[in-house]
Design a protein around this motif. Structure first.
Motif, short mmCIF file in Angstrom:
data_model
loop_
_atom_site.label_atom_id
_atom_site.label_comp_id
_atom_site.label_asym_id
_atom_site.label_seq_id
_atom_site.Cartn_x
_atom_site.Cartn_y
_atom_site.Cartn_z
N ALA A 117 55.54 61.85 37.20
CA ALA A 117 55.17 60.45 37.35
C ALA A 117 55.36 60.02 38.79
N LEU A 118 54.49 59.11 39.23
CA LEU A 118 54.55 58.57 40.58
C LEU A 118 54.74 57.06 40.48
N LEU A 119 55.80 56.58 41.12
CA LEU A 119 56.09 55.16 41.14
C LEU A 119 55.56 54.58 42.45
N MET A 120 54.68 53.61 42.32
CA MET A 120 54.16 52.95 43.50
C MET A 120 54.93 51.65 43.71
N TYR A 121 55.43 51.45 44.90
CA TYR A 121 56.19 50.25 45.19
C TYR A 121 55.25 49.11 45.55
N SER A 122 55.77 47.88 45.55
CA SER A 122 54.93 46.71 45.75
C SER A 122 54.25 46.72 47.11
N GLY A 123 54.87 47.35 48.10
CA GLY A 123 54.28 47.40 49.43
C GLY A 123 53.19 48.45 49.56
N GLY A 124 52.94 49.17 48.48
CA GLY A 124 51.90 50.19 48.51
C GLY A 124 52.43 51.57 48.81
N GLY A 125 53.71 51.69 49.14
CA GLY A 125 54.27 53.00 49.43
C GLY A 125 54.77 53.67 48.18
N GLY A 163 43.40 80.26 20.30
CA GLY A 163 42.27 79.54 19.76
C GLY A 163 42.61 78.18 19.19
N ALA A 164 43.89 77.90 18.99
CA ALA A 164 44.33 76.62 18.43
C ALA A 164 44.49 75.58 19.55
N ILE A 165 44.81 74.35 19.15
CA ILE A 165 45.06 73.28 20.12
C ILE A 165 46.56 73.21 20.40
N ALA A 166 46.91 73.24 21.69
CA ALA A 166 48.30 73.06 22.09
C ALA A 166 48.48 71.61 22.51
N SER A 167 49.54 70.97 22.00
CA SER A 167 49.80 69.57 22.30
C SER A 167 51.16 69.44 22.98
N LEU A 168 51.14 68.94 24.19
CA LEU A 168 52.36 68.80 24.99
C LEU A 168 52.63 67.32 25.23
N ASN A 169 53.88 66.91 25.10
CA ASN A 169 54.21 65.50 25.17
C ASN A 169 55.24 65.20 26.25
N CYS A 170 55.23 63.95 26.69
CA CYS A 170 56.09 63.53 27.79
C CYS A 170 56.33 62.04 27.68
N THR A 171 57.56 61.59 27.90
CA THR A 171 57.84 60.16 27.97
C THR A 171 58.49 59.86 29.32
N TYR A 172 58.33 58.62 29.78
CA TYR A 172 58.91 58.25 31.06
C TYR A 172 59.64 56.93 30.92
N SER A 173 60.64 56.73 31.77
CA SER A 173 61.52 55.57 31.60
C SER A 173 61.13 54.38 32.46
N ASP A 174 60.44 54.63 33.58
CA ASP A 174 60.20 53.56 34.54
C ASP A 174 58.83 52.93 34.31
N ARG A 175 58.83 51.67 33.88
CA ARG A 175 57.56 51.00 33.58
C ARG A 175 56.72 50.78 34.84
N GLY A 176 57.35 50.92 36.01
CA GLY A 176 56.60 50.77 37.25
C GLY A 176 55.77 51.99 37.61
N SER A 177 56.00 53.09 36.92
CA SER A 177 55.21 54.29 37.18
C SER A 177 53.74 54.03 36.89
#
Lengths: 114, 115
Positions: free
Chosen positions: B91-99, B16-30
Motif C-alpha cells: 500500500a502507498l499512503l499519499m500525504y496531503s501535500g502530494g508527497g 487450472g483452478a482459481i487462486a484467491s489471495l487476500n490482503c487487509t490494510y489499516s491506514d484509511r489514507g492509503s
C-alpha cells in the motif's frame, strides 16, 4: 536484463567492520529506496530518496546511512556491522511521476555479520 | 502505524483452478495498492496495481479493491505451476501535500500450484 544493480550479491563480514552496499540504476529514476527483508518476513523501508541530495529515513529504525550524490547511485553504509544487521537488503527505484508504486528491484545483497 | 496484513499460507491450489489471495490494510489514507510476486531467492516484481474501488483485470490476473472494508484481493485464473511464488500486497499512503514515502508491504502469501 537488470536495470538496477546491487553489489555485492553476498557478503560475510566480521563484527565491527565498516561496509558499503552499492546500488546503481540506469533508468534515470529520481526515487530510490532501501528495504530490509528477513526470511519469511515483510520488506521494511529503511531509507529513501527523491533525488540528488535528498535522503529520508523510513519506517524501520536503522543504524545505516545513505547518500545520493548522483541520480543513478544510492549506496548504503554501516559504520560498524553487528550480527543484528544480518539480513537481505533490497534496493529499488521508481519514477518521480506516475503511480508511485511501480518499483524495479535490484537482486539484493545478502549480508551475514559474524 | 501503517500495516498490511496477509495470510502467510501456504495456499495450495490445483493447476487450472482459481487462486484467491487476500490482503487487509489499516491506514484509511492509503490510496494505491500493488501486488508483487517474489520467487524464492529472487527480488519482487510488480504484477498488478489498483487505485479505485472495483475490479481491474490484466490477463489471468484480477485485482479487487474495497476501500470501505480496507480490503484488497488478487485472483489468478487458470493457475499454472509457474505461478508458485510468494505474493506481496503493498500500500502507498499519499500525504496531503502530494508527497509519499515508500510502499508498505505485507509479509506475503506463499502460493503453491499443484500439477
Amino acid at each position: 536484463e537488470a536495470d538496477i544493480y546491487q553489489t555485492p550479491r553476498y557478503l560475510v563480514i566480521g563484527t565491527g567492520k565498516k561496509i558499503t552496499l552499492e546500488c546503481s540504476q540506469t533508468m534515470g529514476h529520481d526515487k530510490m529506496y532501501w528495504y530490509q527483508q528477513d526470511p519469511g518476513m515483510e520488506l521494511h523501508l529503511i531509507h529513501y530518496s527523491y533525488g540528488v541530495n535528498s535522503t529520508e529515513k523510513g519506517d524501520l529504525s536503522s543504524e545505516s546511512t545513505v547518500s545520493r550524490i548522483r541520480t543513478e547511485h544510492f549506496p548504503l553504509t554501516l559504520e560498524s556491522a553487528r550480527p543484528s544487521h544480518t539480513s537481505q537488503y533490497l534496493c529499488a527505484s521508481s519514477e518521480l511521476i506516475g503511480t508511485g508504486g511501480d518499483y524495479t528491484f535490484g537482486s539484493g545483497t545478502r549480508l551475514t555479520v559474524v | 502505524q501503517k500495516e498490511v496484513e496477509q495470510n502467510s499460507g501456504p495456499l495450495s491450489v490445483p493447476e487450472g483452478a482459481i487462486a484467491s489471495l487476500n490482503c487487509t490494510y489499516s491506514d484509511r489514507g492509503s490510496q494505491s495498492f500493488f501486488w508483487y510476486r517474489q520467487y524464492s531467492g529472487k527480488s519482487p516484481e510488480l504484477i498488478m496495481s489498483i487505485y479505485s474501488n472495483g475490479d481491474k483485470e490484466d490477463g489471468r490476473f484480477t485485482a479487487q479493491l474495497n476501500k470501505a472494508s480496507q480490503y484488497v484481493s488478487l485472483l489468478i485464473r487458470d493457475s499454472q505451476p509457474s505461478d508458485s511464488a510468494t505474493y506481496l500486497c503493498a500500500a502507498l499512503l499519499m500525504y496531503s501535500g502530494g508527497g509519499a514515502d515508500g510502499l508498505t508491504f505485507g509479509k506475503g502469501t506463499h502460493l503453491i500450484i499443484q500439477p
